[in-house]
Design a protein around this motif. Structure first.
Motif, PDB file in Angstrom:
ATOM      1  N   LYS A   1       0.827  -1.211   0.000  1.00 22.12           N
ATOM      2  CA  LYS A   1       0.000   0.000   0.000  1.00 22.12           C
ATOM      3  C   LYS A   1       0.862   1.262   0.000  1.00 22.12           C
ATOM      4  N   GLU A   2       2.080   1.144  -0.541  1.00 19.61           N
ATOM      5  CA  GLU A   2       2.992   2.289  -0.514  1.00 19.61           C
ATOM      6  C   GLU A   2       2.449   3.484  -1.295  1.00 19.61           C
ATOM      7  N   GLU A   3       1.770   3.206  -2.428  1.00 21.90           N
ATOM      8  CA  GLU A   3       1.235   4.302  -3.248  1.00 21.90           C
ATOM      9  C   GLU A   3       0.153   5.066  -2.482  1.00 21.90           C
ATOM     10  N   GLU A   4      -0.719   4.330  -1.803  1.00 19.29           N
ATOM     11  CA  GLU A   4      -1.764   4.991  -1.039  1.00 19.29           C
ATOM     12  C   GLU A   4      -1.178   5.785   0.134  1.00 19.29           C
ATOM     13  N   THR A   5      -0.115   5.264   0.740  1.00 28.86           N
ATOM     14  CA  THR A   5       0.533   5.977   1.836  1.00 28.86           C
ATOM     15  C   THR A   5       1.128   7.287   1.323  1.00 28.86           C
ATOM     16  N   LYS A   6       1.735   7.256   0.157  1.00 31.17           N
ATOM     17  CA  LYS A   6       2.315   8.476  -0.413  1.00 31.17           C
ATOM     18  C   LYS A   6       1.226   9.506  -0.719  1.00 31.17           C
ATOM     19  N   LYS A   7       0.090   9.034  -1.195  1.00 35.67           N
ATOM     20  CA  LYS A   7      -1.009   9.959  -1.486  1.00 35.67           C
ATOM     21  C   LYS A   7      -1.498  10.638  -0.217  1.00 35.67           C
ATOM     22  N   VAL A   8      -1.618   9.847   0.859  1.00 33.79           N
ATOM     23  CA  VAL A   8      -2.115  10.397   2.123  1.00 33.79           C
ATOM     24  C   VAL A   8      -1.125  11.385   2.713  1.00 33.79           C
TER      25      VAL A   8
ATOM     26  N   GLY B   1       1.174  12.959   1.109  1.00 31.72           N
ATOM     27  CA  GLY B   1       1.443  14.066   0.189  1.00 31.72           C
ATOM     28  C   GLY B   1       2.878  14.148  -0.247  1.00 31.72           C
ATOM     29  N   SER B   2       3.630  13.043  -0.145  1.00 26.65           N
ATOM     30  CA  SER B   2       5.033  13.105  -0.600  1.00 26.65           C
ATOM     31  C   SER B   2       5.234  12.342  -1.863  1.00 26.65           C
TER      32      SER B   2
END
Length: 103
Positions: free
Chosen positions: A93-100, A102-103
């Motif tokens: 879920k790395e992509e979703e973590t980055k979206k949350v 904001g990095s």
């Protein structure tokens, strides 16, 4: 509040119930056989419920117990897989973590 005044200086939240109880006692209190006080039991129960919220708390406990039973039954019918338990739903879920983040 014990003073009869609410937090903002007006009447307390239970004041209308107290007035209803008091008027019931005034109207029915003249009877010497005790029947007058028995007529005021519903008003007294309403006033005590307003003060202490015991019936409401009992209802909330029943609802919480029913909810817990439903959740336990749901888990028994559809248990999580070993992969779900190991990953806790976080692996991949790395992509979703980055979206949350904001990095």
């Amino acid at each position: 509040m014990a003073s009869g005044y609410g937090l903002n200086g007006g009447p307390s939240r239970c004041f209308p119930f107290w007035q209803e109880l008091l008027s019931c006692y005034v109207i029915n209190g003249a009877e010497n056989d005790g029947e007058g006080k028995k007529k005021c039991v519903p008003a007294m129960e309403d006033y005590y419920e307003c003060l202490h919220h015991r019936k409401e708390a009992a209802r909330v406990q029943l609802l919480q117990a029913a909810y817990r039973q439903a959740e336990a039954k749901k888990l028994q019918e559809n248990p999580p897989t070993a992969g779900q338990i190991r990953s806790l739903g976080l692996v991949g879920k790395e992509e979703e973590t980055k979206k949350v983040l904001g990095s």
